[in-house]
Scaffold this motif. Structure first.
Motif, PDB file in Angstrom:
ATOM      1  N   UNK A 315       0.780  -1.232   0.000  1.00  0.00           N
ATOM      2  CA  UNK A 315       0.000   0.000   0.000  1.00  0.00           C
ATOM      3  C   UNK A 315       0.814   1.286   0.000  1.00  0.00           C
ATOM      4  N   UNK A 316       2.055   1.263   0.471  1.00  0.00           N
ATOM      5  CA  UNK A 316       2.725   2.533   0.774  1.00  0.00           C
ATOM      6  C   UNK A 316       3.303   3.222  -0.452  1.00  0.00           C
ATOM      7  N   UNK A 317       3.770   2.446  -1.443  1.00  0.00           N
ATOM      8  CA  UNK A 317       4.479   3.050  -2.565  1.00  0.00           C
ATOM      9  C   UNK A 317       5.850   3.562  -2.175  1.00  0.00           C
ATOM     10  N   UNK A 318       6.406   3.047  -1.067  1.00  0.00           N
ATOM     11  CA  UNK A 318       7.696   3.518  -0.563  1.00  0.00           C
ATOM     12  C   UNK A 318       8.833   2.875  -1.344  1.00  0.00           C
ATOM     13  N   UNK A 319       9.991   3.543  -1.301  1.00  0.00           N
ATOM     14  CA  UNK A 319      11.202   2.941  -1.872  1.00  0.00           C
ATOM     15  C   UNK A 319      12.295   2.782  -0.817  1.00  0.00           C
ATOM     16  N   UNK A 320      11.964   3.068   0.449  1.00  0.00           N
ATOM     17  CA  UNK A 320      12.940   2.917   1.533  1.00  0.00           C
ATOM     18  C   UNK A 320      12.197   2.567   2.816  1.00  0.00           C
ATOM     19  N   UNK A 321      12.727   1.623   3.564  1.00  0.00           N
ATOM     20  CA  UNK A 321      12.085   1.200   4.810  1.00  0.00           C
ATOM     21  C   UNK A 321      13.174   0.883   5.829  1.00  0.00           C
ATOM     22  N   UNK A 322      12.993   1.404   7.040  1.00  0.00           N
ATOM     23  CA  UNK A 322      13.961   1.201   8.129  1.00  0.00           C
ATOM     24  C   UNK A 322      13.266   0.440   9.247  1.00  0.00           C
ATOM     25  N   UNK A 323      13.837  -0.680   9.639  1.00  0.00           N
ATOM     26  CA  UNK A 323      13.311  -1.500  10.734  1.00  0.00           C
ATOM     27  C   UNK A 323      14.304  -1.443  11.889  1.00  0.00           C
ATOM     28  N   UNK A 324      13.810  -1.134  13.071  1.00  0.00           N
ATOM     29  CA  UNK A 324      14.647  -1.081  14.268  1.00  0.00           C
ATOM     30  C   UNK A 324      13.988  -1.869  15.388  1.00  0.00           C
ATOM     31  N   UNK A 325      14.802  -2.554  16.178  1.00  0.00           N
ATOM     32  CA  UNK A 325      14.330  -3.262  17.360  1.00  0.00           C
ATOM     33  C   UNK A 325      15.221  -2.845  18.520  1.00  0.00           C
ATOM     34  N   UNK A 326      14.606  -2.212  19.518  1.00  0.00           N
ATOM     35  CA  UNK A 326      15.377  -1.641  20.630  1.00  0.00           C
ATOM     36  C   UNK A 326      14.765  -2.055  21.953  1.00  0.00           C
ATOM     37  N   UNK A 341       9.541   2.163   9.710  1.00  0.00           N
ATOM     38  CA  UNK A 341       9.258   3.474   9.117  1.00  0.00           C
ATOM     39  C   UNK A 341       9.626   3.461   7.639  1.00  0.00           C
ATOM     40  N   UNK A 342       8.682   3.967   6.802  1.00  0.00           N
ATOM     41  CA  UNK A 342       8.944   4.041   5.371  1.00  0.00           C
ATOM     42  C   UNK A 342       8.724   5.461   4.893  1.00  0.00           C
ATOM     43  N   UNK A 343       9.127   5.721   3.672  1.00  0.00           N
ATOM     44  CA  UNK A 343       8.978   7.062   3.093  1.00  0.00           C
ATOM     45  C   UNK A 343       7.845   7.111   2.075  1.00  0.00           C
ATOM     46  N   UNK A 344       6.846   6.248   2.269  1.00  0.00           N
ATOM     47  CA  UNK A 344       5.726   6.194   1.339  1.00  0.00           C
ATOM     48  C   UNK A 344       4.565   7.068   1.756  1.00  0.00           C
ATOM     49  N   UNK A 345       3.440   6.827   1.104  1.00  0.00           N
ATOM     50  CA  UNK A 345       2.247   7.652   1.326  1.00  0.00           C
ATOM     51  C   UNK A 345       1.464   7.240   2.554  1.00  0.00           C
ATOM     52  N   UNK A 346       1.704   6.015   3.057  1.00  0.00           N
ATOM     53  CA  UNK A 346       0.974   5.555   4.226  1.00  0.00           C
ATOM     54  C   UNK A 346      -0.361   4.940   3.907  1.00  0.00           C
ATOM     55  N   UNK A 347      -0.650   4.630   2.645  1.00  0.00           N
ATOM     56  CA  UNK A 347      -1.910   3.973   2.295  1.00  0.00           C
ATOM     57  C   UNK A 347      -2.993   4.965   1.940  1.00  0.00           C
ATOM     58  N   UNK A 348      -4.227   4.516   2.064  1.00  0.00           N
ATOM     59  CA  UNK A 348      -5.370   5.329   1.635  1.00  0.00           C
ATOM     60  C   UNK A 348      -5.696   6.460   2.576  1.00  0.00           C
TER      61      UNK A 348
END
Length: 397
Positions: A315-326, A341-348
């Motif tokens: 859904x996002x249309x992102x081209x970059x995604x960062x996954x962190x576990x802390x 966290x991604x740099x996409x639109x976040x869906x509808x």
């Protein structure tokens, strides 16, 4: 090794530890601190410029030379924060430092011999190992040859330091490269384990359902043929079909229940594969430390990761995604936090879907929380679960 072949193809100089781009603010601060500590050797040249008995012209020339030296040095150690330098450019910059350091030290005095320490560090951090093996001793020899004319005692003292720091940077580079390869191998092993488990489930389902579905098909055909003339026998066949289908449901439920709770390490490995296949640049952490994390909490966090990555891909249309576990310490105790966290639109943007609603319920049952929404440059999902099992309520009575 295949990993080394890929690195050589990309250029051995592009895979040095000091030149790696920081993945987050914490890594950036650590990098700045690491590089800043070594700037202590600039104190002598700066003090010499301020308090030394140099002419105005020499002071100006020394200041400009020092600024040029530090600028080139920092550009070398930070070279991968932007577009990496080519191997030829790195060599040219190393030669520039190798010329400027002796010129400044020879003309302005022994206080400038500390520049050779930076030259040695740059050689160890940016040159291929074989080239660094001779470049570092050459830097030390050049430093001693220049320093012997002004202060031989100081030159001897710096010689060992110059060699040790340079070769230490080679060791750090080898260590980091080995660590990166081990992390890749660990992720591959986790992915293979997950694939093996999927194959096991497929085999189990085939063995469980193959016979049952074949029997159901056969009895359905028999019932169809018996129905006009022998309705009682057809009814018996239908009853048998019902019994077989119920047993098949029980078998499948037991197989799936015994199959696995989703594991966070396996989901991380699958995340990298899924995002890469979707054309999304993925930044995923190494296998997290799950000490004292309840199995249910880990399972819920794995479901959260799967749901978040599914949304990014679909859904996002992102081209970059960062996954962190802390791990974080809160007023309610230690928690394990997953951030996607991604740099996409976040869906509808029409509110949370069924996936996020079900995920919120899962987290609440495990004592966790979910935050999801748009941020400045994309969409972020943050899931938190307790990092330690809850104490028995009656234990303190």
């Amino acid at each position: 090794m295949s990993t080394m072949t890929e690195e050589q193809t990309a250029g051995a100089m592009a895979d040095t530890p000091v030149g790696r781009p920081p993945g987050n603010r914490r890594e950036l601060m650590a990098k700045l601190l690491w590089i800043g500590v070594w700037l202590v050797f600039l104190s002598s040249p700066i003090e010499d410029l301020i308090n030394g008995d140099h002419t105005t012209r020499a002071t100006v020339a020394g200041t400009l030379g020092l600024m040029a030296f530090v600028g080139v040095y920092l550009s070398l150690v930070f070279r991968n924060m932007g577009r990496p330098f080519s191997g030829r450019t790195v060599v040219v910059l190393i030669v520039f430092l190798g010329v400027l350091a002796p010129v400044l030290a020879y003309t302005l005095g022994s206080a400038w011999l500390g520049l050779f320490v930076y030259l040695s560090v740059a050689c160890g951090a940016t040159l291929p190992v074989r080239a660094a093996y001779w470049a570092i001793p050459a830097s030390g020899a050049l430093m001693y040859a220049v320093g012997v004319h002004s202060n031989e005692k100081e030159a001897r003292g710096l010689l060992l330091l110059t060699l040790l720091i340079g070769f230490a940077m080679i060791g750090v580079g080898q260590l980091v490269r080995t660590t990166v390869e081990l992390r890749k191998a660990r992720a591959t092993v986790a992915q293979l384990a997950a694939n093996e488990e999927r194959l096991r489930l497929a085999r189990d389902l085939h063995d469980l359902l193959g016979h049952s579905l074949s029997l159901i098909t056969l009895k359905s055909e028999l019932a169809g043929r018996m129905l006009p003339d022998h309705p009682d026998k057809a009814a018996q066949q239908v009853a048998d079909i019902e019994q077989v289908s119920r047993q098949a449901m029980v078998d499948v439920r037991e197989a799936v229940t015994g199959y696995r709770r989703p594991r966070l390490a396996a989901e991380l490995a699958g995340t990298q594969v899924a995002l890469t296949a979707a054309g999304v640049v993925a930044e995923t952490p190494a296998e997290p430390d799950l000490t004292d994390v309840p199995e249910e909490a880990e399972s819920v966090l794995a479901w959260a990761l799967r749901e978040a990555v599914t949304n990014v891909v679909r859904h996002s249309g992102a081209d970059r995604c960062v996954v962190q576990i802390l791990r974080r310490q809160t007023l309610d105790g230690p928690v394990l936090e997953l951030s996607v966290e991604d740099n996409g639109s976040g869906g509808s943007g029409k509110g949370p879907g069924n996936g996020l609603t079900g995920l919120t319920e899962r987290l609440e049952k495990a004592g966790g929380t979910l935050e999801a929404g748009r941020v400045k440059h994309g969409f972020r999902l943050v899931a938190r679960v307790p990092a330690a099992a809850s104490a028995d309520v009656g234990s303190g009575a």
